[in-house]
Motif scaffolding. Structure first.
Motif, PDB file in Angstrom:
ATOM      1  N   ARG A 130      39.065  35.157  61.345  1.00 53.32           N
ATOM      2  CA  ARG A 130      39.433  35.018  62.764  1.00 53.32           C
ATOM      3  C   ARG A 130      39.218  33.579  63.224  1.00 53.32           C
ATOM      4  NH1 ARG A 130      36.879  39.862  62.254  1.00 53.32           N
ATOM      5  NH2 ARG A 130      34.839  38.983  62.811  1.00 53.32           N
ATOM      6  N   GLY A 131      40.293  32.971  63.719  1.00 52.33           N
ATOM      7  CA  GLY A 131      40.240  31.586  64.171  1.00 52.33           C
ATOM      8  C   GLY A 131      40.546  30.578  63.084  1.00 52.33           C
ATOM      9  N   GLY A 132      40.711  31.043  61.845  1.00 54.22           N
ATOM     10  CA  GLY A 132      40.984  30.130  60.741  1.00 54.22           C
ATOM     11  C   GLY A 132      41.927  30.747  59.725  1.00 54.22           C
ATOM     12  N   MET A 133      41.711  30.430  58.468  1.00 56.93           N
ATOM     13  CA  MET A 133      42.567  30.910  57.386  1.00 56.93           C
ATOM     14  C   MET A 133      41.705  31.336  56.204  1.00 56.93           C
ATOM     15  SD  MET A 133      45.415  27.833  57.559  1.00 56.93           S
ATOM     16  CE  MET A 133      46.505  28.630  56.382  1.00 56.93           C
ATOM     17  N   GLY A 134      42.348  32.025  55.246  1.00 59.07           N
ATOM     18  CA  GLY A 134      41.657  32.447  54.038  1.00 59.07           C
ATOM     19  C   GLY A 134      41.390  33.946  54.036  1.00 59.07           C
ATOM     20  N   VAL A 135      40.639  34.390  53.050  1.00 60.41           N
ATOM     21  CA  VAL A 135      40.306  35.806  52.950  1.00 60.41           C
ATOM     22  C   VAL A 135      38.870  35.946  52.454  1.00 60.41           C
ATOM     23  CG1 VAL A 135      41.229  36.021  50.596  1.00 60.41           C
ATOM     24  CG2 VAL A 135      41.018  38.053  52.037  1.00 60.41           C
ATOM     25  N   PHE A 136      38.124  36.806  53.130  1.00 63.36           N
ATOM     26  CA  PHE A 136      36.751  37.133  52.760  1.00 63.36           C
ATOM     27  C   PHE A 136      36.732  38.630  52.489  1.00 63.36           C
ATOM     28  CE2 PHE A 136      32.281  38.162  54.217  1.00 63.36           C
ATOM     29  CZ  PHE A 136      31.643  37.563  53.146  1.00 63.36           C
ATOM     30  N   ALA A 137      36.575  38.999  51.221  1.00 62.89           N
ATOM     31  CA  ALA A 137      36.764  40.387  50.817  1.00 62.89           C
ATOM     32  C   ALA A 137      35.672  40.794  49.839  1.00 62.89           C
ATOM     33  CB  ALA A 137      38.148  40.562  50.190  1.00 62.89           C
ATOM     34  N   ALA A 138      35.781  42.034  49.330  1.00 62.46           N
ATOM     35  CA  ALA A 138      34.746  42.564  48.439  1.00 62.46           C
ATOM     36  C   ALA A 138      35.361  43.497  47.422  1.00 62.46           C
ATOM     37  CB  ALA A 138      33.664  43.288  49.243  1.00 62.46           C
ATOM     38  N   LEU A 139      34.647  43.698  46.324  1.00 59.81           N
ATOM     39  CA  LEU A 139      35.091  44.633  45.290  1.00 59.81           C
ATOM     40  C   LEU A 139      33.903  45.122  44.487  1.00 59.81           C
ATOM     41  CD1 LEU A 139      34.913  43.041  42.315  1.00 59.81           C
ATOM     42  CD2 LEU A 139      36.988  41.966  43.130  1.00 59.81           C
ATOM     43  N   ASP A 140      34.121  46.231  43.789  1.00 60.58           N
ATOM     44  CA  ASP A 140      33.202  46.699  42.758  1.00 60.58           C
ATOM     45  C   ASP A 140      34.065  47.011  41.544  1.00 60.58           C
ATOM     46  OD1 ASP A 140      30.860  47.362  41.515  1.00 60.58           O
ATOM     47  OD2 ASP A 140      30.798  49.409  42.283  1.00 60.58           O
ATOM     48  N   SER A 141      33.509  46.952  40.368  1.00 62.09           N
ATOM     49  CA  SER A 141      34.329  47.172  39.174  1.00 62.09           C
ATOM     50  C   SER A 141      33.500  47.743  38.044  1.00 62.09           C
ATOM     51  CB  SER A 141      34.983  45.868  38.707  1.00 62.09           C
ATOM     52  OG  SER A 141      34.011  44.941  38.255  1.00 62.09           O
ATOM     53  N   VAL A 142      34.202  48.367  37.119  1.00 62.29           N
ATOM     54  CA  VAL A 142      33.603  48.839  35.875  1.00 62.29           C
ATOM     55  C   VAL A 142      34.616  48.586  34.776  1.00 62.29           C
ATOM     56  CG1 VAL A 142      34.468  51.189  36.189  1.00 62.29           C
ATOM     57  CG2 VAL A 142      32.455  50.789  34.758  1.00 62.29           C
ATOM     58  N   SER A 143      34.143  48.252  33.589  1.00 63.57           N
ATOM     59  CA  SER A 143      35.072  47.889  32.517  1.00 63.57           C
ATOM     60  C   SER A 143      34.599  48.425  31.177  1.00 63.57           C
ATOM     61  CB  SER A 143      35.224  46.365  32.424  1.00 63.57           C
ATOM     62  OG  SER A 143      33.989  45.758  32.057  1.00 63.57           O
ATOM     63  N   CYS A 144      35.528  48.492  30.237  1.00 65.61           N
ATOM     64  CA  CYS A 144      35.201  48.831  28.856  1.00 65.61           C
ATOM     65  C   CYS A 144      36.158  48.080  27.946  1.00 65.61           C
ATOM     66  CB  CYS A 144      35.286  50.336  28.609  1.00 65.61           C
ATOM     67  SG  CYS A 144      36.904  51.047  28.925  1.00 65.61           S
ATOM     68  N   SER A 145      35.708  47.770  26.743  1.00 63.08           N
ATOM     69  CA  SER A 145      36.504  46.979  25.814  1.00 63.08           C
ATOM     70  C   SER A 145      36.751  47.742  24.519  1.00 63.08           C
ATOM     71  CB  SER A 145      35.794  45.655  25.496  1.00 63.08           C
ATOM     72  OG  SER A 145      35.733  44.828  26.635  1.00 63.08           O
ATOM     73  N   PHE A 146      37.921  47.501  23.950  1.00 58.95           N
ATOM     74  CA  PHE A 146      38.296  48.052  22.649  1.00 58.95           C
ATOM     75  C   PHE A 146      38.586  46.876  21.720  1.00 58.95           C
ATOM     76  CE2 PHE A 146      39.178  51.238  25.796  1.00 58.95           C
ATOM     77  CZ  PHE A 146      38.855  52.442  25.203  1.00 58.95           C
ATOM     78  N   ILE A 147      37.867  46.806  20.612  1.00 60.09           N
ATOM     79  CA  ILE A 147      37.997  45.672  19.694  1.00 60.09           C
ATOM     80  C   ILE A 147      38.479  46.157  18.342  1.00 60.09           C
ATOM     81  CG2 ILE A 147      36.805  43.773  18.545  1.00 60.09           C
ATOM     82  CD1 ILE A 147      34.844  43.657  20.819  1.00 60.09           C
ATOM     83  N   SER A 148      39.537  45.531  17.849  1.00 59.35           N
ATOM     84  CA  SER A 148      39.999  45.728  16.471  1.00 59.35           C
ATOM     85  C   SER A 148      39.609  44.487  15.683  1.00 59.35           C
ATOM     86  CB  SER A 148      41.519  45.929  16.433  1.00 59.35           C
ATOM     87  OG  SER A 148      41.896  47.054  17.183  1.00 59.35           O
ATOM     88  N   GLY A 149      38.864  44.688  14.595  1.00 56.93           N
ATOM     89  CA  GLY A 149      38.316  43.549  13.872  1.00 56.93           C
ATOM     90  C   GLY A 149      36.867  43.360  14.252  1.00 56.93           C
ATOM     91  N   THR A 150      36.263  42.257  13.846  1.00 57.68           N
ATOM     92  CA  THR A 150      34.861  41.964  14.122  1.00 57.68           C
ATOM     93  C   THR A 150      34.751  40.728  14.993  1.00 57.68           C
ATOM     94  OG1 THR A 150      34.222  42.883  11.969  1.00 57.68           O
ATOM     95  CG2 THR A 150      32.608  41.500  13.096  1.00 57.68           C
ATOM     96  N   TYR A 151      34.072  40.879  16.141  1.00 56.62           N
ATOM     97  CA  TYR A 151      33.900  39.749  17.051  1.00 56.62           C
ATOM     98  C   TYR A 151      32.633  39.987  17.862  1.00 56.62           C
ATOM     99  CZ  TYR A 151      34.571  36.679  21.065  1.00 56.62           C
ATOM    100  OH  TYR A 151      34.403  35.741  22.051  1.00 56.62           O
ATOM    101  N   PRO A 152      31.742  38.967  17.911  1.00 56.22           N
ATOM    102  CA  PRO A 152      31.812  37.717  17.141  1.00 56.22           C
ATOM    103  C   PRO A 152      31.377  37.934  15.696  1.00 56.22           C
ATOM    104  CG  PRO A 152      29.841  37.757  18.491  1.00 56.22           C
ATOM    105  CD  PRO A 152      30.615  38.995  18.852  1.00 56.22           C
TER     106      PRO A 152
END
Length: 360
Positions: A319-341
C-alpha cells in the motif's frame, strides 16, 4: 463477396495507418516509490528487499537499494522489531555481470511461524511511506507421493509421461492455494559429456528449475477453446490451483512430466561414471498474495506483446508503493537415479547444460 473483401482491406489499411501516429512522451511520469519484495517462510527470519522504483525509460538493470530505509515488523498486530540492513549473497547472474555490485536486504531476528500474520511499515525520507501484510499458510500435510510411467494419447500416437500423484490433506477451515513444482538436476561425467569413453573424476551439473508440466488434473482448470482460437489463452505456467473443488478433504492431485525433459538419457549409469538424474517434487501452500501475484505475472507476460489486448498489471499488496510481500510453506521429496553425491568425484556447475523453466 468481393465487396466484403474490399471493405475488409480498406479497414485494415485504415487501422495500420492509424498505428503510425507518433505520440511524444513528455517525461512527466510517476514519482519514485518504495518497492518492497519478500517471501515469509516458516523456520526462517523475515527478510525483504527495499528498493526505489525507476522510470520504464531508464536503462539501468539494477534498482537502487534504499539502505537508509526504516523497516518495522509487526507480528499479529504487535510491534516486534526494526529489521537490520545486512549484505546478502548476490544471485549468480548478477555476480557474473556485476562483480562489484553489493546486494542488501533487511533481516530481523523473528523466526516466521505458520498461521501468524506479518506486517511491515517502511519509511524513507523523501518518499511516501508504505505498508504490506501477509499471513503464513498452515503447515502442508503431505500424505503420499507416487510416480509411474504412463502412456497418454497425443495427435499422432502415444507419449511417455512421468505421472506424479501427490496426496495431501486440505484444511477445511481456510481458503487454500497451492502450487506444484518439479526441479531437475542432472550429472554427466565430463568425459562422456565431451564424447569420450573413459571416465573422469569431474561431473558436470545441469539444473532445470520449475519444469513445464502437463496439468492433467481438473483442479488446474480448463482452457477456453473458443477464446483460444481468437486471442489465445495463457497456460497455467506455475501449476497453480485452489481448494474450490476439494472442499477440505484428502485429495490426490496429478501432474505429468514428459520424458523428453531428461537430457541425461543418452548417458549410461554404472557404479563408476557418476552419471545421475535427480528430480525434486515440491508442493507449496501459498498465501493469497503470492497466488494472485503468480496469476497476474502469467497474464502480464502472456499479453505483453499483444497489441489488441488490455495491459495486465502485476499484482501488488504494498500500500502506497510497489512490490509483493507474501508467504508460503512447502514440502518436497527427491527421486534419484544413479549415485549422488559420489565419493572421489568433483561436481562443477555448467549453466550451458540444463536451463530454467518458469522459476518465479
Amino acid at each position: 463477396m468481393q465487396k466484403h473483401i474490399l471493405l475488409f482491406t480498406v479497414l485494415c489499411a485504415a487501422l495500420l495507418s492509424a498505428c503510425e501516429k507518433t505520440i511524444d512522451f513528455k517525461g512527466d511520469g510517476t514519482a519514485p516509490m518504495i518497492v518492497v519484495n519478500g517471501l515469509v517462510v516458516p523456520g526462517k527470519p523475515v527478510e525483504v528487499s527495499v528498493t526505489k522504483s525507476q522510470s520504464f525509460l531508464a536503462d539501468a538493470y539494477l534498482f537502487e537499494v534504499l539502505t537508509d530505509a526504516k523497516v518495522d515488523l509487526y507480528v499479529d498486530g504487535e510491534f516486534a522489531e526494526t529489521l537490520d540492513l545486512v549484505e546478502v549473497e548476490s544471485s549468480e547472474i548478477i555476480s557474473h555481470y556485476y562483480p562489484d555490485y553489493s546486494e542488501w536486504a533487511f533481516r530481523g531476528q523473528t523466526i516466521a511461524e505458520n498461521g501468524k500474520t506479518y506486517r511491515l511499515e517502511v519509511a524513507r525520507e523523501g518518499l511516501q511511506s508504505v505498508s504490506c501484510e501477509t499471513t503464513v499458510p498452515d503447515e502442508v500435510e503431505l500424505l503420499a507421493v507416487d510416480t509411474a510411467t504412463e502412456l497418454i494419447p497425443v495427435n499422432h500416437g502415444t507419449q511417455e509421461l512421468w505421472a506424479i500423484k501427490i496426496k495431501f490433506n486440505d484444511n477445511a477451515e481456510n481458503e487454500n492455494f497451492y502450487r506444484v513444482q518439479v526441479d531437475q538436476i542432472t550429472g554427466v561425467n565430463k568425459n562422456h559429456y565431451l564424447g569420450e569413453k573413459e571416465n573422469s573424476d569431474t561431473i558436470i551439473l545441469g539444473e532445470q528449475l520449475a519444469l513445464y508440466l502437463d496439468l492433467v488434473d481438473p483442479v488446474f482448470g480448463s482452457t477456453d477453446e473458443a477464446n483460444e482460437i481468437v486471442t489465445g489463452t495463457p497456460d497455467n505456467e506455475y501449476a497453480l490451483f485452489d481448494d474450490t473443488q476439494i472442499g477440505g478433504r484428502e485429495y490426490t492431485v496429478k501432474v505429468g512430466l514428459p520424458h523428453n525433459y531428461n537430457p541425461y538419457r543418452p548417458y549410461p549409469l554404472d557404479e563408476d561414471n557418476g552419471n545421475f538424474l535427480e528430480r525434486k517434487i515440491v508442493f507449496y501452500a501459498l498465501s493469497p498474495e503470492y497466488y494472485e501475484y503468480l496469476k497476474s505475472a502469467t497474464n502480464h507476460f502472456y499479453y505483453a506483446d499483444d497489441y489488441f489486448s488490455e495491459p495486465v498489471p502485476v499484482y501488488s499488496n504494498v500500500r502506497g508503493g510497489m512490490g509483493v510481500f507474501a508467504a508460503l510453506d512447502s514440502v518436497s521429496c527427491s527421486f534419484i537415479s544413479g549415485t549422488y553425491p559420489m565419493e572421489g568425484k568433483v561436481y562443477v556447475k555448467d549453466y550451458r547444460y540444463g536451463g530454467y523453466g518458469y522459476g518465479y
